[in-house]
Scaffold this motif. Structure first.
Motif, PDB file in Angstrom:
ATOM      1  N   LEU A 100       0.832  -1.212   0.000  1.00  0.00           N
ATOM      2  CA  LEU A 100       0.000   0.000   0.000  1.00  0.00           C
ATOM      3  C   LEU A 100       0.863   1.257   0.000  1.00  0.00           C
ATOM      4  CD1 LEU A 100      -2.742  -1.080   2.583  1.00  0.00           C
ATOM      5  CD2 LEU A 100      -3.012  -0.828   0.109  1.00  0.00           C
ATOM      6  N   GLY A 101       1.946   1.244   0.782  1.00  0.00           N
ATOM      7  CA  GLY A 101       2.805   2.419   0.869  1.00  0.00           C
ATOM      8  C   GLY A 101       3.549   2.721  -0.415  1.00  0.00           C
ATOM      9  N   ASP A 102       3.769   1.704  -1.257  1.00  0.00           N
ATOM     10  CA  ASP A 102       4.476   1.926  -2.529  1.00  0.00           C
ATOM     11  C   ASP A 102       3.659   2.811  -3.451  1.00  0.00           C
ATOM     12  OD1 ASP A 102       6.651   0.327  -1.768  1.00  0.00           O
ATOM     13  OD2 ASP A 102       5.605  -1.486  -2.398  1.00  0.00           O
ATOM     14  N   TYR A 103       2.334   2.604  -3.455  1.00  0.00           N
ATOM     15  CA  TYR A 103       1.480   3.463  -4.282  1.00  0.00           C
ATOM     16  C   TYR A 103       1.473   4.890  -3.750  1.00  0.00           C
ATOM     17  CZ  TYR A 103      -0.340  -0.755  -6.512  1.00  0.00           C
ATOM     18  OH  TYR A 103      -0.457  -1.923  -7.220  1.00  0.00           O
ATOM     19  N   ALA A 104       1.379   5.029  -2.417  1.00  0.00           N
ATOM     20  CA  ALA A 104       1.337   6.362  -1.817  1.00  0.00           C
ATOM     21  C   ALA A 104       2.625   7.146  -2.069  1.00  0.00           C
ATOM     22  CB  ALA A 104       1.090   6.238  -0.310  1.00  0.00           C
ATOM     23  N   ALA A 105       3.735   6.403  -2.260  1.00  0.00           N
ATOM     24  CA  ALA A 105       5.031   7.059  -2.438  1.00  0.00           C
ATOM     25  C   ALA A 105       5.260   7.563  -3.860  1.00  0.00           C
ATOM     26  CB  ALA A 105       6.155   6.108  -2.041  1.00  0.00           C
ATOM     27  N   VAL A 106       4.422   7.165  -4.798  1.00  0.00           N
ATOM     28  CA  VAL A 106       4.602   7.585  -6.195  1.00  0.00           C
ATOM     29  C   VAL A 106       4.294   9.075  -6.327  1.00  0.00           C
ATOM     30  CG1 VAL A 106       3.806   7.303  -8.570  1.00  0.00           C
ATOM     31  CG2 VAL A 106       4.073   5.290  -7.093  1.00  0.00           C
ATOM     32  N   GLN A 107       5.266   9.831  -6.818  1.00  0.00           N
ATOM     33  CA  GLN A 107       5.107  11.263  -7.036  1.00  0.00           C
ATOM     34  C   GLN A 107       4.959  11.548  -8.527  1.00  0.00           C
ATOM     35  OE1 GLN A 107       4.997  13.467  -4.332  1.00  0.00           O
ATOM     36  NE2 GLN A 107       4.992  11.521  -3.182  1.00  0.00           N
ATOM     37  N   ARG A 108       4.312  12.664  -8.834  1.00  0.00           N
ATOM     38  CA  ARG A 108       4.110  13.023 -10.234  1.00  0.00           C
ATOM     39  C   ARG A 108       5.441  13.134 -10.971  1.00  0.00           C
ATOM     40  NH1 ARG A 108       4.095  17.503 -13.392  1.00  0.00           N
ATOM     41  NH2 ARG A 108       2.769  17.358 -15.277  1.00  0.00           N
ATOM     42  N   GLU A 109       6.470  13.676 -10.308  1.00  0.00           N
ATOM     43  CA  GLU A 109       7.764  13.824 -10.981  1.00  0.00           C
ATOM     44  C   GLU A 109       8.392  12.465 -11.306  1.00  0.00           C
ATOM     45  OE1 GLU A 109       8.372  15.268  -6.631  1.00  0.00           O
ATOM     46  OE2 GLU A 109       6.831  15.390  -8.201  1.00  0.00           O
ATOM     47  N   ASP A 110       8.097  11.433 -10.496  1.00  0.00           N
ATOM     48  CA  ASP A 110       8.571  10.078 -10.801  1.00  0.00           C
ATOM     49  C   ASP A 110       7.963   9.586 -12.114  1.00  0.00           C
ATOM     50  OD1 ASP A 110       9.914   9.982  -8.312  1.00  0.00           O
ATOM     51  OD2 ASP A 110       8.104   9.248  -7.319  1.00  0.00           O
ATOM     52  N   VAL A 111       6.670   9.823 -12.248  1.00  0.00           N
ATOM     53  CA  VAL A 111       5.947   9.377 -13.434  1.00  0.00           C
ATOM     54  C   VAL A 111       6.419  10.127 -14.668  1.00  0.00           C
ATOM     55  CG1 VAL A 111       3.664   9.232 -14.501  1.00  0.00           C
ATOM     56  CG2 VAL A 111       3.945   8.667 -12.085  1.00  0.00           C
ATOM     57  N   VAL A 112       6.559  11.437 -14.549  1.00  0.00           N
ATOM     58  CA  VAL A 112       6.994  12.247 -15.692  1.00  0.00           C
ATOM     59  C   VAL A 112       8.392  11.846 -16.143  1.00  0.00           C
ATOM     60  CG1 VAL A 112       7.593  14.581 -16.435  1.00  0.00           C
ATOM     61  CG2 VAL A 112       5.509  14.197 -15.095  1.00  0.00           C
ATOM     62  N   LYS A 113       9.271  11.609 -15.210  1.00  0.00           N
ATOM     63  CA  LYS A 113      10.635  11.196 -15.561  1.00  0.00           C
ATOM     64  C   LYS A 113      10.638   9.852 -16.277  1.00  0.00           C
ATOM     65  CE  LYS A 113      15.164  10.160 -13.537  1.00  0.00           C
ATOM     66  NZ  LYS A 113      15.965  10.033 -12.274  1.00  0.00           N
ATOM     67  N   PHE A 114       9.872   8.890 -15.753  1.00  0.00           N
ATOM     68  CA  PHE A 114       9.802   7.567 -16.383  1.00  0.00           C
ATOM     69  C   PHE A 114       9.201   7.687 -17.785  1.00  0.00           C
ATOM     70  CE2 PHE A 114       8.206   3.317 -17.193  1.00  0.00           C
ATOM     71  CZ  PHE A 114       9.214   2.507 -16.685  1.00  0.00           C
ATOM     72  N   TYR A 115       8.170   8.494 -17.920  1.00  0.00           N
ATOM     73  CA  TYR A 115       7.518   8.712 -19.225  1.00  0.00           C
ATOM     74  C   TYR A 115       8.487   9.304 -20.237  1.00  0.00           C
ATOM     75  CZ  TYR A 115       4.488  11.179 -22.577  1.00  0.00           C
ATOM     76  OH  TYR A 115       3.911  11.685 -23.716  1.00  0.00           O
ATOM     77  N   ASN A 116       9.217  10.315 -19.837  1.00  0.00           N
ATOM     78  CA  ASN A 116      10.151  10.966 -20.764  1.00  0.00           C
ATOM     79  C   ASN A 116      11.224   9.996 -21.264  1.00  0.00           C
ATOM     80  OD1 ASN A 116       8.878  13.448 -20.639  1.00  0.00           O
ATOM     81  ND2 ASN A 116      10.144  14.179 -18.933  1.00  0.00           N
ATOM     82  N   GLU A 117      11.700   9.136 -20.378  1.00  0.00           N
ATOM     83  CA  GLU A 117      12.793   8.242 -20.737  1.00  0.00           C
ATOM     84  C   GLU A 117      12.318   7.009 -21.495  1.00  0.00           C
ATOM     85  OE1 GLU A 117      16.650   5.973 -18.688  1.00  0.00           O
ATOM     86  OE2 GLU A 117      15.314   7.245 -17.469  1.00  0.00           O
ATOM     87  N   TYR A 118      11.181   6.454 -21.103  1.00  0.00           N
ATOM     88  CA  TYR A 118      10.794   5.145 -21.635  1.00  0.00           C
ATOM     89  C   TYR A 118       9.606   5.172 -22.588  1.00  0.00           C
ATOM     90  CZ  TYR A 118      14.120   3.379 -18.265  1.00  0.00           C
ATOM     91  OH  TYR A 118      15.278   3.129 -17.575  1.00  0.00           O
ATOM     92  N   TYR A 119       8.980   6.351 -22.764  1.00  0.00           N
ATOM     93  CA  TYR A 119       7.922   6.483 -23.761  1.00  0.00           C
ATOM     94  C   TYR A 119       8.278   7.537 -24.807  1.00  0.00           C
ATOM     95  CZ  TYR A 119       4.822   3.461 -21.054  1.00  0.00           C
ATOM     96  OH  TYR A 119       4.279   2.380 -20.409  1.00  0.00           O
ATOM     97  N   LYS A 120       8.438   8.789 -24.389  1.00  0.00           N
ATOM     98  CA  LYS A 120       8.720   9.853 -25.353  1.00  0.00           C
ATOM     99  C   LYS A 120       9.976   9.556 -26.162  1.00  0.00           C
ATOM    100  CE  LYS A 120       8.023  14.192 -24.669  1.00  0.00           C
ATOM    101  NZ  LYS A 120       7.991  15.580 -24.147  1.00  0.00           N
ATOM    102  N   GLU A 121      11.014   9.058 -25.506  1.00  0.00           N
ATOM    103  CA  GLU A 121      12.262   8.725 -26.188  1.00  0.00           C
ATOM    104  C   GLU A 121      12.621   7.258 -25.939  1.00  0.00           C
ATOM    105  OE1 GLU A 121      15.327  11.504 -25.270  1.00  0.00           O
ATOM    106  OE2 GLU A 121      14.062  13.257 -25.675  1.00  0.00           O
ATOM    107  N   GLY A 122      11.595   6.447 -25.763  1.00  0.00           N
ATOM    108  CA  GLY A 122      11.805   5.055 -25.403  1.00  0.00           C
ATOM    109  C   GLY A 122      12.011   4.136 -26.593  1.00  0.00           C
ATOM    110  N   ARG A 123      12.214   2.878 -26.269  1.00  0.00           N
ATOM    111  CA  ARG A 123      12.390   1.829 -27.272  1.00  0.00           C
ATOM    112  C   ARG A 123      11.046   1.179 -27.550  1.00  0.00           C
ATOM    113  NH1 ARG A 123      17.562   1.232 -28.375  1.00  0.00           N
ATOM    114  NH2 ARG A 123      19.117   1.965 -26.866  1.00  0.00           N
ATOM    115  N   CYS A 124      10.748   0.992 -28.838  1.00  0.00           N
ATOM    116  CA  CYS A 124       9.400   0.583 -29.216  1.00  0.00           C
ATOM    117  C   CYS A 124       9.429  -0.347 -30.417  1.00  0.00           C
ATOM    118  CB  CYS A 124       8.566   1.832 -29.532  1.00  0.00           C
ATOM    119  SG  CYS A 124       6.875   1.509 -30.049  1.00  0.00           S
ATOM    120  N   VAL A 125       8.427  -1.215 -30.503  1.00  0.00           N
ATOM    121  CA  VAL A 125       8.185  -2.018 -31.694  1.00  0.00           C
ATOM    122  C   VAL A 125       6.665  -2.028 -31.892  1.00  0.00           C
ATOM    123  CG1 VAL A 125       8.194  -4.147 -30.313  1.00  0.00           C
ATOM    124  CG2 VAL A 125       8.497  -4.277 -32.786  1.00  0.00           C
TER     125      VAL A 125
END
Length: 428
Positions: free
Chosen positions: A178-203
């Motif tokens: 339960l605490g792992d979900y509460a610890a997720v911050q918006r900046e964590d999500v944005v950083k992961f998105y930028n690295e692994y989606y916007k400029e990520g590897r895809c097929v």
């Protein structure tokens, strides 16, 4: 003229000459691979974007799944309601999924609407904004869902057995609290998105009745994005496997529970190991289908469970061999005893020809079902491509099913169905 007084000749599935329909491979300008299957008579289409963005790549628990889920919940141009309304207006369905190594976006639509929908998918990949209120709702819902699931023995068993096999810190064995979900911050999500989606590897995988310009359309909306080819996926980050020292566990989850969840599992190599495809046949005999030994003994004869199955885990880096069932609390010990008894029988005696023939036909029949339609066929191709096996892997698998001998299966049983190698977990 057909003589209906004469019954047609019965042909066993193993006699069929099964071929996997071929796909065509393209490359967009940015190097992204597209595997296309033009198949089917209905004007329907599936496009599947697979990113190297599973929990294998996260540095903080729950971030990969949160990012994947929230892709559809707002861009700088549209809010979550407007995005969902757009896809529903065209009778389409856009889904997101997050796994260990990969995360996906999947679009199902009528072929004629593809030009109205692809730009919005590209918008999600490049312009998701992750509103704080949407993240708060996601965290609240995820925590509530977890609270409910933790009351279920089979859910707890699924979490724990993977942790025992691979280690709680390994992506295959980690699980969220339960605490792992509460610890997720918006900046964590944005950083992961930028690295692994916007400029990520895809097929990209596309299947169905394809428009003649589908590759040009994908090039238009995705070929110019700063995405990278899928090469260098999960293998670029290594996670050491740290299995538990203890082999047997019993967890009391519900003191008043009348049923126990049983998981018996061992580590196993991935698809590149020469025994993998052969063990798939042995597994089918053991517990892979309704006519298996585990089902015949523990369900049909003893009546200890409604169902019991064994299977090889669908992981890329490594795998595992799992037996899974739920049984009455009062017959748990006997159920486990019978599982090991069936392992012993497979080690000590070769499978008779009738049983082996039934298992072969079951597996070939299952493959035929998996090839019934373009979406199922592209699913087979996706599994092979993401596991880095060549196009002959399917043919070898069919040939092994048809030709493997009882003696070979017995040797495999002696090698792998060794009780001392299995972890045993009971959750009540």
């Amino acid at each position: 003229m057909l003589n209906r007084t004469v019954a047609p000749k019965i042909i066993d599935p193993v006699q069929f000459d099964i071929k996997l329909p071929a796909t065509k491979k393209y490359k967009l300008a940015n190097g992204i691979e597209v595997f296309a299957l033009d198949m089917g008579s209905e004007d329907t289409l599936m496009v599947n974007w697979v990113f190297s963005a599973g929990n294998w790549f996260e540095n903080k628990k729950a971030v990969a799944s949160a990012t994947n889920y929230l892709l559809k919940n707002g861009t700088s141009k549209r809010n979550a309601f407007e995005i969902n309304e757009h896809f529903e207006y065209y009778g389409s369905y856009l889904n997101r999924s997050c796994y260990n190594e990969t995360a996906e976006i999947t679009l199902h639509t009528l072929s004629k609407h593809i030009n109205e929908l692809l730009p919005v998918v590209a918008e999600l990949v490049q312009d998701a904004v992750f509103p704080q209120e949407e993240l708060d709702i996601y965290i609240q819902n995820s925590q509530q869902r977890l609270k409910v699931n933790l009351q279920k023995g089979e859910f707890v068993a699924g979490r724990l057995i993977d942790a025992y096999l691979f280690g709680e810190k390994h992506p295959y064995g980690t699980y969220n609290e339960l605490g792992d979900y509460a610890a997720v911050q918006r900046e964590d999500v944005v950083k992961f998105y930028n690295e692994y989606y916007k400029e990520g590897r895809c097929v990209i995988f596309v299947a169905g009745k394809l428009p003649i310009d589908i590759i040009d359309t994908l090039e238009k909306y995705f070929g110019q994005l700063p995405l990278k080819p899928r090469m260098g996926g999960a293998e670029v980050i290594q996670h050491p496997i740290q299995p538990a020292d203890q082999k047997k566990y019993e967890v009391l989850n519900d003191p008043n529970g009348v049923q126990s969840a049983i998981r018996i599992a061992r580590p196993f190599p991935n698809r590149h190991h020469p025994d993998f495809q052969k063990v798939m046949v042995l597994n089918n005999v053991f517990g892979g289908f309704f006519g298996s030994r585990l089902m015949g003994n523990i369900r049909e004869e003893k009546g200890y469970t409604y169902g019991i199955y064994s299977y090889l885990l669908n992981f890329t880096s490594t795998s595992g061999w799992m037996v899974s069932t739920e049984a009455g609390r009062d017959v748990t010990a006997e159920t486990i005893k019978e599982i090991y008894y069936e392992m012993e029988q497979l080690r000590d005696e070769p499978i008779d020809e009738e049983e082996l023939s039934m298992s072969r036909n079951s597996m070939i029949g299952s493959i035929l079902g998996d090839l019934d339609g373009p979406f199922q066929v592209i699913g087979r191709w996706k599994s092979m491509i993401l596991n880095n096996v060549d196009e002959h892997y399917f043919d070898r698998s069919v040939q092994i099913i048809k030709t493997i001998t009882a003696e070979e299966l017995q040797e495999l049983a002696k090698k792998y169905l060794v009780p001392e190698e299995f972890y045993e977990l009971v959750v009540i």
